[in-house]
Scaffold this motif. Structure first.
Motif, PDB file in Angstrom:
ATOM      1  N   PHE C  19       0.835  -1.193   0.000  1.00 52.15           N
ATOM      2  CA  PHE C  19       0.000   0.000   0.000  1.00 52.15           C
ATOM      3  C   PHE C  19       0.876   1.251   0.000  1.00 52.15           C
ATOM      4  O   PHE C  19       0.655   2.190  -0.768  1.00 52.15           O
ATOM      5  N   ALA C  20       1.884   1.259   0.872  1.00 49.55           N
ATOM      6  CA  ALA C  20       2.752   2.431   0.988  1.00 49.55           C
ATOM      7  C   ALA C  20       3.466   2.706  -0.326  1.00 49.55           C
ATOM      8  O   ALA C  20       3.588   3.854  -0.763  1.00 49.55           O
ATOM      9  N   TYR C  21       3.875   1.631  -0.990  1.00 50.36           N
ATOM     10  CA  TYR C  21       4.541   1.801  -2.282  1.00 50.36           C
ATOM     11  C   TYR C  21       3.590   2.470  -3.273  1.00 50.36           C
ATOM     12  O   TYR C  21       3.947   3.446  -3.938  1.00 50.36           O
ATOM     13  N   LYS C  22       2.381   1.947  -3.366  1.00 47.59           N
ATOM     14  CA  LYS C  22       1.409   2.527  -4.322  1.00 47.59           C
ATOM     15  C   LYS C  22       1.091   3.965  -3.947  1.00 47.59           C
ATOM     16  O   LYS C  22       0.997   4.844  -4.813  1.00 47.59           O
ATOM     17  N   ALA C  23       0.916   4.205  -2.655  1.00 49.87           N
ATOM     18  CA  ALA C  23       0.573   5.557  -2.222  1.00 49.87           C
ATOM     19  C   ALA C  23       1.710   6.525  -2.545  1.00 49.87           C
ATOM     20  O   ALA C  23       1.477   7.670  -2.926  1.00 49.87           O
ATOM     21  N   SER C  24       2.948   6.023  -2.402  1.00 48.28           N
ATOM     22  CA  SER C  24       4.071   6.916  -2.664  1.00 48.28           C
ATOM     23  C   SER C  24       4.113   7.303  -4.130  1.00 48.28           C
ATOM     24  O   SER C  24       4.470   8.425  -4.494  1.00 48.28           O
ATOM     25  N   ILE C  25       3.732   6.375  -5.002  1.00 52.11           N
ATOM     26  CA  ILE C  25       3.684   6.711  -6.435  1.00 52.11           C
ATOM     27  C   ILE C  25       2.664   7.817  -6.655  1.00 52.11           C
ATOM     28  O   ILE C  25       2.936   8.796  -7.365  1.00 52.11           O
ATOM     29  N   LEU C  26       1.496   7.669  -6.052  1.00 57.92           N
ATOM     30  CA  LEU C  26       0.471   8.705  -6.213  1.00 57.92           C
ATOM     31  C   LEU C  26       0.979  10.041  -5.691  1.00 57.92           C
ATOM     32  O   LEU C  26       0.765  11.079  -6.301  1.00 57.92           O
ATOM     33  N   PHE C  27       1.671   9.994  -4.568  1.00 55.72           N
ATOM     34  CA  PHE C  27       2.189  11.218  -3.990  1.00 55.72           C
ATOM     35  C   PHE C  27       3.216  11.857  -4.916  1.00 55.72           C
ATOM     36  O   PHE C  27       3.195  13.058  -5.168  1.00 55.72           O
ATOM     37  N   ARG C  28       4.113  11.034  -5.448  1.00 56.48           N
ATOM     38  CA  ARG C  28       5.156  11.565  -6.336  1.00 56.48           C
ATOM     39  C   ARG C  28       4.563  12.076  -7.644  1.00 56.48           C
ATOM     40  O   ARG C  28       5.057  13.045  -8.216  1.00 56.48           O
ATOM     41  N   LEU C  29       3.498  11.415  -8.116  1.00 62.14           N
ATOM     42  CA  LEU C  29       2.845  11.919  -9.342  1.00 62.14           C
ATOM     43  C   LEU C  29       2.250  13.303  -9.076  1.00 62.14           C
ATOM     44  O   LEU C  29       2.316  14.185  -9.923  1.00 62.14           O
ATOM     45  N   ALA C  30       1.673  13.469  -7.888  1.00 62.72           N
ATOM     46  CA  ALA C  30       1.106  14.779  -7.560  1.00 62.72           C
ATOM     47  C   ALA C  30       2.204  15.836  -7.518  1.00 62.72           C
ATOM     48  O   ALA C  30       2.005  16.973  -7.940  1.00 62.72           O
ATOM     49  N   LYS C  31       3.361  15.461  -7.052  1.00 60.04           N
ATOM     50  CA  LYS C  31       4.480  16.406  -7.022  1.00 60.04           C
ATOM     51  C   LYS C  31       4.970  16.709  -8.437  1.00 60.04           C
ATOM     52  O   LYS C  31       5.480  17.795  -8.713  1.00 60.04           O
ATOM     53  N   ALA C  32       4.817  15.742  -9.340  1.00 60.46           N
ATOM     54  CA  ALA C  32       5.293  15.952 -10.715  1.00 60.46           C
ATOM     55  C   ALA C  32       4.379  16.864 -11.518  1.00 60.46           C
ATOM     56  O   ALA C  32       4.732  17.323 -12.607  1.00 60.46           O
ATOM     57  N   THR C  33       3.163  17.105 -11.031  1.00 59.00           N
ATOM     58  CA  THR C  33       2.291  18.065 -11.732  1.00 59.00           C
ATOM     59  C   THR C  33       2.570  19.422 -11.117  1.00 59.00           C
ATOM     60  O   THR C  33       2.040  19.773 -10.075  1.00 59.00           O
ATOM     61  N   LYS C  34       3.444  20.178 -11.824  1.00 57.28           N
ATOM     62  CA  LYS C  34       4.039  21.346 -11.201  1.00 57.28           C
ATOM     63  C   LYS C  34       3.354  22.664 -11.566  1.00 57.28           C
ATOM     64  O   LYS C  34       3.881  23.735 -11.307  1.00 57.28           O
ATOM     65  N   GLY C  35       2.210  22.593 -12.223  1.00 60.87           N
ATOM     66  CA  GLY C  35       1.574  23.831 -12.664  1.00 60.87           C
ATOM     67  C   GLY C  35       1.117  24.682 -11.498  1.00 60.87           C
ATOM     68  O   GLY C  35       1.091  24.234 -10.360  1.00 60.87           O
ATOM     69  N   PRO C  36       0.769  25.943 -11.789  1.00 64.59           N
ATOM     70  CA  PRO C  36       0.321  26.838 -10.719  1.00 64.59           C
ATOM     71  C   PRO C  36      -1.113  26.500 -10.283  1.00 64.59           C
ATOM     72  O   PRO C  36      -1.933  26.104 -11.110  1.00 64.59           O
ATOM     73  N   VAL C  37      -1.359  26.694  -9.011  1.00 63.58           N
ATOM     74  CA  VAL C  37      -2.679  26.409  -8.475  1.00 63.58           C
ATOM     75  C   VAL C  37      -3.584  27.611  -8.725  1.00 63.58           C
ATOM     76  O   VAL C  37      -3.195  28.740  -8.500  1.00 63.58           O
ATOM     77  N   TRP C 272      -0.649  20.416  -8.275  1.00 65.32           N
ATOM     78  CA  TRP C 272      -0.839  19.337  -7.297  1.00 65.32           C
ATOM     79  C   TRP C 272      -2.290  19.299  -6.844  1.00 65.32           C
ATOM     80  O   TRP C 272      -2.841  18.220  -6.551  1.00 65.32           O
ATOM     81  N   LYS C 273      -2.914  20.487  -6.792  1.00 69.41           N
ATOM     82  CA  LYS C 273      -4.297  20.525  -6.347  1.00 69.41           C
ATOM     83  C   LYS C 273      -5.204  19.876  -7.389  1.00 69.41           C
ATOM     84  O   LYS C 273      -6.152  19.184  -7.067  1.00 69.41           O
ATOM     85  N   ASP C 274      -4.878  20.105  -8.685  1.00 66.76           N
ATOM     86  CA  ASP C 274      -5.635  19.444  -9.745  1.00 66.76           C
ATOM     87  C   ASP C 274      -5.532  17.935  -9.601  1.00 66.76           C
ATOM     88  O   ASP C 274      -6.506  17.203  -9.733  1.00 66.76           O
ATOM     89  N   THR C 275      -4.311  17.477  -9.339  1.00 65.67           N
ATOM     90  CA  THR C 275      -4.108  16.032  -9.207  1.00 65.67           C
ATOM     91  C   THR C 275      -4.867  15.490  -8.004  1.00 65.67           C
ATOM     92  O   THR C 275      -5.472  14.418  -8.079  1.00 65.67           O
ATOM     93  N   LEU C 276      -4.838  16.238  -6.927  1.00 64.71           N
ATOM     94  CA  LEU C 276      -5.583  15.797  -5.746  1.00 64.71           C
ATOM     95  C   LEU C 276      -7.072  15.700  -6.074  1.00 64.71           C
ATOM     96  O   LEU C 276      -7.760  14.769  -5.648  1.00 64.71           O
ATOM     97  N   ASP C 277      -7.555  16.653  -6.886  1.00 63.67           N
ATOM     98  CA  ASP C 277      -8.940  16.595  -7.368  1.00 63.67           C
ATOM     99  C   ASP C 277      -9.190  15.265  -8.079  1.00 63.67           C
ATOM    100  O   ASP C 277     -10.192  14.592  -7.860  1.00 63.67           O
ATOM    101  N   LEU C 278      -8.259  14.895  -8.944  1.00 55.00           N
ATOM    102  CA  LEU C 278      -8.444  13.662  -9.717  1.00 55.00           C
ATOM    103  C   LEU C 278      -8.498  12.446  -8.780  1.00 55.00           C
ATOM    104  O   LEU C 278      -9.282  11.525  -8.983  1.00 55.00           O
ATOM    105  N   TYR C 279      -7.647  12.481  -7.743  1.00 55.22           N
ATOM    106  CA  TYR C 279      -7.618  11.357  -6.802  1.00 55.22           C
ATOM    107  C   TYR C 279      -8.885  11.305  -5.955  1.00 55.22           C
ATOM    108  O   TYR C 279      -9.281  10.252  -5.467  1.00 55.22           O
ATOM    109  N   ALA C 280      -9.496  12.492  -5.746  1.00 56.01           N
ATOM    110  CA  ALA C 280     -10.631  12.557  -4.828  1.00 56.01           C
ATOM    111  C   ALA C 280     -11.947  12.148  -5.470  1.00 56.01           C
ATOM    112  O   ALA C 280     -12.938  11.937  -4.785  1.00 56.01           O
ATOM    113  N   CYS C 281     -11.957  12.055  -6.791  1.00 55.32           N
ATOM    114  CA  CYS C 281     -13.223  11.808  -7.488  1.00 55.32           C
ATOM    115  C   CYS C 281     -13.803  10.439  -7.153  1.00 55.32           C
ATOM    116  O   CYS C 281     -13.117   9.424  -7.239  1.00 55.32           O
ATOM    117  N   THR C 282     -15.090  10.412  -6.770  1.00 57.58           N
ATOM    118  CA  THR C 282     -15.725   9.150  -6.411  1.00 57.58           C
ATOM    119  C   THR C 282     -16.548   8.603  -7.564  1.00 57.58           C
ATOM    120  O   THR C 282     -17.196   7.573  -7.439  1.00 57.58           O
TER     121      THR C 282
END
Lengths: 257, 322, 665
Positions: C19-37, C272-282
């Motif tokens: 789980f931690a491995y997968k979560a870390s990928i998601l976290f790093r992907l969010a960091k890789a989306t570097k656009g302005p919020v 990163w906020k956009d990416t978090l949006d994508l992760y939050a979608c139900t």
């Protein structure tokens, strides 16, 4: 291919026309300047031809006062490679303009084709294309709706009255004056606009090309706004009464029938 | 007597009305009207030119000049200039004329006033008035170069003199010395309508979006049929909706017309349309909406349903004009 | 430690590690989306953020906007929270046999077990309703989702496992305290009647306990690959949400020397906020249900867009994680097409409906910017609009010299005249392009002038000095052109020292109020309906003449959803004598867009049915003779809708100002 385009800077189409003090031109205060719309088709056609022939360049020419640099940069932003400007006084006629362009073109080399717009929307003379081609001894076609490019030859479709189309084969080098519908001009992307701001524009003063006031053939004088029309009248009654009334008025009052 | 050299335009054996207007103007000014004409089989044309009042005709006839070409016709016209030494040259501001005139001006090294709506021939001098800025202003043209003074003149701008049936002009044949031509006319494809073009008609009846469909334009065609020298036009909305092809479009992005009479049916009168017909001498507007902007430029306005009014109008015109 | 405990520990560590491995990928992907919020700082005003967390996460306020599905989710969500206590207790028991929470006290523990029993049943009911909704009712917004079936099955599996475990445990170790677990008691009675012995029951209980552990751990490992990720991301997404609804478009720094690209062309251009949006979608589909484009058969579904952006993120995983942004594929392709991006009317119905505060429109408009600025990729009709805005300072081909022609005969003064005379005015009336050039909207401008004069308010207009706010260009992605105009306008306003502005156009209102502060001006901007409501409230104008009409009100998106103003226009209508207001169901924040926003006013509608016609049909349900609106675009679109329905003689569209002008002397 060596592709040339000639453009003109004109007041924006919707400019409210105010006549200057001497009646020889318009009051240019606050006027927004644009590339004459027909010239945009010319620039676009030149760029498309360049894209189809690797190694080609497009050089854009214009004659006018110093403010025309901005319009040359618009052409550069669309994708033209080089810009040449002939610096002239505010008021010159078609003959002088064509001569300036012809001399500037001669200095740049031999084109394979020259594109122009069929007319400039300020003076609406529609002469420079033909004058220029004749000065350079090139065959030309005006009001061109469509062009097909072959080796050493361009076949164009020309629009005339009643929707009749003339199909003409022009050997290159030749000049083509664009009509609306020849193509859809592109919108300059922001990076290209930024790049164009820094490009150099080659400038020739008019006199250095041997064009003077003596070359002028025409002066526009006594420029006026058309007389204001008297308010129209709305005809009363039902459709039958209105029709009768209108025919009577057109015959007896307006005397057009 | 000053000589005015006129370029005659003809189509399918008939001389275009604008040529008659130019000849009439030259005659009114007391000048010698010499007409240049080129083409194939010009006998009927030459006869008609005589009846229109031409004093002389210089005809370049033959297969080589069957189709208009600015190179060939330009060279021949310049030959005619050399032999007639005119002080004024008048050319119709038609597609042909506008294409050709500047070439001649370049070859002769003289000035050209384009698309004039008024001219005045005074002895050897020419005064011309022309619209500029899409008709938003007008200006007079002062010629500051050498003779001959050239002008292209808008159809319907000048009035036609009475025709003189039976009158004939002396016809001189011009040798077809066109020189080597670079361009070739491959074909001329006639437009779908052989009718009069809106830019050349004396009366234009135009339909807008309110026509609702292509078939309804027939009522405008019927009206046009009873009006002499008339053509049917369309607003951009009608063309965009597919009711009529683009060649009918009057407006900023279509054709600019200045007929004597412009009848706008179901056209609201947006600025873009006005730009194409504002210089019409008399404007009639028929529209259901009393607030339509077209009424502000119309000389005569009818607030009503065009489907009711136009047929009634057609009847009234038929009665009045016979 | 017992062998089973060691095995359990190993399984837990293994699952947690995965789980931690997968979560870390998601976290790093969010960091890789570097656009302005968009809308800046998301870490400010912590107190408010904590409050919104309580309101919307714990008390599920946004979820409960839809009552039935909301209650279903509350049951499942709260059940999950409560039962986690038991899950932890069981984990501890597995590691340290004999462990239990009974040390909290007998009655406390009994209460806990009762609550857990109740919530187990509640969760099962919730899941049952969820299955029913998804498989029988089949609302369009849900779509087909194998993911959802898996999640619901795992959830029900967990609950059933617990009931099984408890019921077998009751049989294995009878105890009076078990009575609270009434359902499990009843089930244990079934086992007993089937002849299950206490020894077998004990094994079964242990078995189901292990089954429960494995389901929990399996679920945990599954979560990062599924939409169930929202259990971890919805709360932070709520916490980091935009706190107020009104917002402006993000100002792009076009001068940035090192900028190679503007807008969002690749997924890495989002923030990163956009990416978090994508992760939050139900994938609940509420946004899709609310979208006017989707409801008129355009290919835009906000839900699908979020899903496809997430796919784009995962498809470019390797490139993003290795920092090779050149290798990241463009966002636009076969799934996210040009038509999808251009169909948006920026009505924000999607954002309003979203229970986890995803901001779908920010992404769409960032993508539009890239299309226009970098690729000149936009519907052909917009080129004329851009040209007109550039050359004529309005979207129309009208001379800027005619901008104040509508004031002829009205004695309206310009700021230039006011400045020259040394006077002061209270308000600048920002007329806008529609109010200046469009024949219909000019009438509204005149009505507002009439009201201002009746109320004695001193105002002036810019006249010929006013230029388009650039909003049509900005929403069409042409940031460069928009900024040119905004800056020119701001310079003029600053020159006159303008402080207060009233405008009758919601788009101008939003631009001046929420966007121009990025360009060096602070303005107090009020919409004409707000001003008129205030004038009525304070008695400066009194609607005394009766307007005997039935009226229904259409909320414009830019005053309504964008700026939360639903009341002012209604206060006004309520104050007009004999005016009867019939509201339709789809009103206020549930109102449907007229279709003109997002620069769609300037584009042709080629796909599907017409948004304005659909909205008109909704408004016609009110059976009113007047449709009241407060926006020049809405008025244009609704008038056109009524024309299409051929009801021009029966129904007319009026601006609220026109109604008030009619009702006042």
């Amino acid at each position: 291919m060596n592709i040339f385009v000639c453009i003109k800077q004109v007041p924006a189409t919707e400019t409210k026309i105010k006549i200057n003090g001497s009646g020889t031109g318009i009051d240019t205060t606050g006027v927004k300047w644009i590339m004459s719309p027909y010239d945009e088709f010319a620039v676009e056609e030149a760029l498309r031809l360049k894209e189809k022939n690797a190694g080609s360049t497009v050089t854009v020419f214009s004659a006018g006062p110093s403010r025309i640099a901005e319009t040359l940069r618009t052409a550069l932003a669309m994708g033209c490679d080089n810009a040449v400007c002939v610096d002239t006084p505010e008021e010159i006629d078609s003959f002088q303009a064509a001569k300036c362009l012809a001399e500037a073109i001669r200095k740049e080399g031999k084109p394979d084709v020259i594109f122009t717009g069929k007319q400039a929307i300020d003076d609406d003379c529609a002469q420079v294309s033909q004058l220029l081609a004749t000065f350079l001894e090139l065959p030309y076609a005006t009001v061109v709706l469509n062009a097909e490019y072959g080796s050493g030859q361009i076949t164009v479709k020309r629009e005339t009255e009643g929707g009749t189309i003339e199909i003409i084969a022009l050997p290159t080098p030749c000049l083509i004056a664009a009509q609306k519908g020849l193509n859809e001009p592109r919108f300059a992307s922001l990076p290209n606009i930024m790049k164009a701001k820094k490009k150099e524009i080659k400038t020739h003063p008019m006199a250095s090309l041997g064009v003077t006031d003596a070359d002028r053939k025409i002066k526009l004088v006594n420029m006026q706004l058309p007389p204001a029309k008297a308010a129209g009248k709305k005809l009363a009654g039902d459709a039958a009464a209105q029709s009768k009334d209108l025919v009577k008025l057109l015959r007896e009052e307006a005397k057009v029938l | 007597m000053a000589t005015v050299l006129i370029y005659a335009e003809h189509k399918e054996g008939k001389v275009k009305k604008v040529t008659h207007e130019l000849i009439s103007e030259a005659n009114r000014a007391g000048a010698e009207s010499v007409v240049f004409v080129a083409g194939q089989g010009l006998d009927a044309v030459n006869k008609e030119l005589g009846e229109m009042g031409a004093k002389r005709v210089i005809a370049a006839q033959g297969d080589a000049v069957k189709f208009y070409s600015n190179e060939a016709y330009g060279k021949l016209f310049v030959d005619a200039v050399k032999s007639t030494n005119p002080s004024v040259i008048l050319i119709p501001a038609t597609a042909q004329g506008k294409d050709l005139a500047p070439r001649i001006a370049a070859l002769l090294g003289v000035g050209l006033a384009s698309d004039c709506t008024k001219i005045q021939i005074d002895g050897e001098k020419l005064k011309a008035t022309r619209p500029i800025y899409a008709g938003k202003a007008v200006a007079d043209v002062e010629f500051v170069g050498p003779k001959p003074y050239m002008a292209t003149v808008r159809p319907n701008a000048l009035s036609v003199g009475a025709a003189s049936p039976g009158a004939s002009a002396a016809v001189t044949a011009l040798s077809l010395d066109t020189g080597a031509l670079k361009s070739t006319v491959k074909d001329v494809v006639r437009g779908a309508t052989a009718k009069l073009d809106v830019t050349e008609a004396n009366i234009v009846v135009s339909g807008g979006r309110a026509m609702k469909n292509s078939e309804n334009f027939a009522i405008l065609e019927k009206l046009s049929e009873v009006l002499p020298n008339s053509a049917v036009g369309a607003s951009r909305a009608a063309v965009d909706a597919g009711y009529r092809p683009h060649s009918y479009q009057v407006g900023q992005t279509g054709k600019v017309v200045s007929p004597t009479l412009y009848i706008a049916c179901g056209i609201s009168g947006a600025i873009q349309h006005l730009a194409g017909m504002r210089t019409s001498k008399i404007i009639v507007a028929i529209n259901k909406d009393p607030e339509a902007p077209i009424f502000q430029v119309a000389d005569y306005g009818i607030v009503g349903d065009l489907f009711e009014v136009v047929p009634l109008l057609t009847e009234e015109f038929k009665k009045a004009l016979g | 430690m017992a062998i089973s405990s060691l095995v359990f520990l190993a399984v837990v560590l293994g699952a947690t590690g995965l789980f931690a491995y997968k979560a870390s990928i998601l976290f790093r992907l969010a960091k890789a989306t570097k656009g302005p919020v968009w809308s800046g700082n998301r870490m400010d005003r912590l107190a408010e953020r904590v409050e919104t967390f309580f309101t919307n996460v714990l008390f599920q306020k946004a979820v409960l906007k839809k009552k039935k599905a909301g209650l279903m989710h509350v049951a499942i969500f709260w059940g999950f929270m409560i039962i986690t206590i038991e899950t932890m207790e069981l984990f501890a028991y597995e590691l340290f046999p004999g462990f239990s929470l009974s040390f909290i006290g007998e009655s406390a523990y009994a209460t806990l077990r009762l609550i857990q029993e109740l919530f187990t049943l509640l969760v099962l009911s919730g899941v049952g309703y969820a299955f029913y909704r998804r498989l029988v009712l089949r609302p369009e917004g849900l779509g087909k989702s194998t993911d959802a079936i898996i999640i619901l099955s795992l959830t029900s599996g967990l609950m059933l496992a617990l009931l099984a475990m408890r019921s077998f445990h009751i049989l294995a170790e009878p105890n009076d305290n078990n009575a609270v677990m009434f359902a499990s008691m009843w089930i244990s009675g079934i086992w007993q009647s089937l002849g299950v012995t206490p020894e077998v029951a004990s094994t079964m209980a242990a078995g189901f306990r292990w089954f429960h552990h494995l389901l929990v751990l399996g679920f945990m490992v599954y979560i990062p690959s599924s939409k169930h990720l929202h259990v971890l991301t919805a709360a932070p997404n709520t916490f980091f949400r935009k706190l107020e609804t009104p917002k402006g478009m993000r100002k792009v720094n076009l001068e940035a020397e090192d900028a190679t690209s503007f807008g969002a062309g690749k997924i890495s251009d989002l923030s990163w906020k956009d990416t978090l949006d994508l992760y939050a979608c139900t994938e609940c589909g509420r946004c899709q249900d609310a979208c006017p484009a989707w409801n008129t058969q355009k290919p835009l579904s906000p839900k699908a867009l979020v899903h496809d952006l997430k796919d784009s993120l995962y498809e470019n995983k390797l490139a993003l994680l290795s920092g090779k942004t050149d290798e990241v594929k463009p966002i636009l392709g076969s799934k996210i097409t040009d038509d999808v991006i251009w169909a948006c009317t920026s009505c924000r119905a999607c954002e309003s409906a979203c229970p986890v505060f995803i901001e779908q429109t920010d992404k769409i408009y960032e993508i539009r910017r890239n299309m226009v600025l970098m690729e000149s990729r936009f519907p052909a009709e917009l080129q004329t609009v851009f040209k007109n805005i550039e050359n004529n300072f309005s979207p129309w081909a009208m001379s800027p010299d005619e901008r104040d022609k509508w004031t002829e005969g009205l004695e309206v003064r310009t700021m230039a005249q006011i400045a020259a005379s040394g006077e002061q005015v209270e308000y600048l009336f920002w007329v806008g392009c529609a109010g200046s050039f469009d024949d219909r909207s000019k009438k509204v401008s005149k009505a507002l002038v009439s009201i201002l004069k009746k109320s004695g308010i001193k105002f002036a207009i810019l006249g010929k000095e006013e230029k388009c706010t650039g909003d049509p260009a900005r929403r069409a992605g042409n940031e460069y052109l928009a900024q040119t105009l905004i800056q020119e306008n701001v310079n003029v306003l600053n020159n006159y020292g303008v402080k207060k502005v009233v405008t009758a156009c919601p788009h101008c209102f939003n631009a001046l109020k929420n966007e121009w502060k990025d360009f060096g001006i602070e303005l107090e901007v009020i919409h004409h309906t707000q001003l008129i409501a205030e004038l009525i409230r304070s008695g400066k104008i009194k609607p005394t003449k009766a307007v005997d009409e039935k009226v229904t009100y259409h909320d414009s998106c830019y005053i309504g959803r964008w700026n939360n103003e639903y009341n002012a226009p209604r206060t006004i209508l309520a104050s007009v004598p004999q005016l009867k207001v019939n509201e339709i169901e789809q009103n206020k924040s549930n109102g449907m867009c007229c279709g003109a926003g997002g620069s769609r006013m300037w584009m042709e509608e080629h796909i599907g049915t017409r948004i304005n016609v659909k909205r008109t049909e909704q408004l016609l349900e009110a059976k009113a003779g007047v449709v009241a609106a407060n926006c020049p675009f809405c008025i244009t679109m609704l008038t056109d809708g009524i024309k299409t329905k051929e009801l021009t003689d029966k129904v007319r569209v009026m601006d609220v100002a026109e109604i008030v002008d009619q009702a006042t002397v």
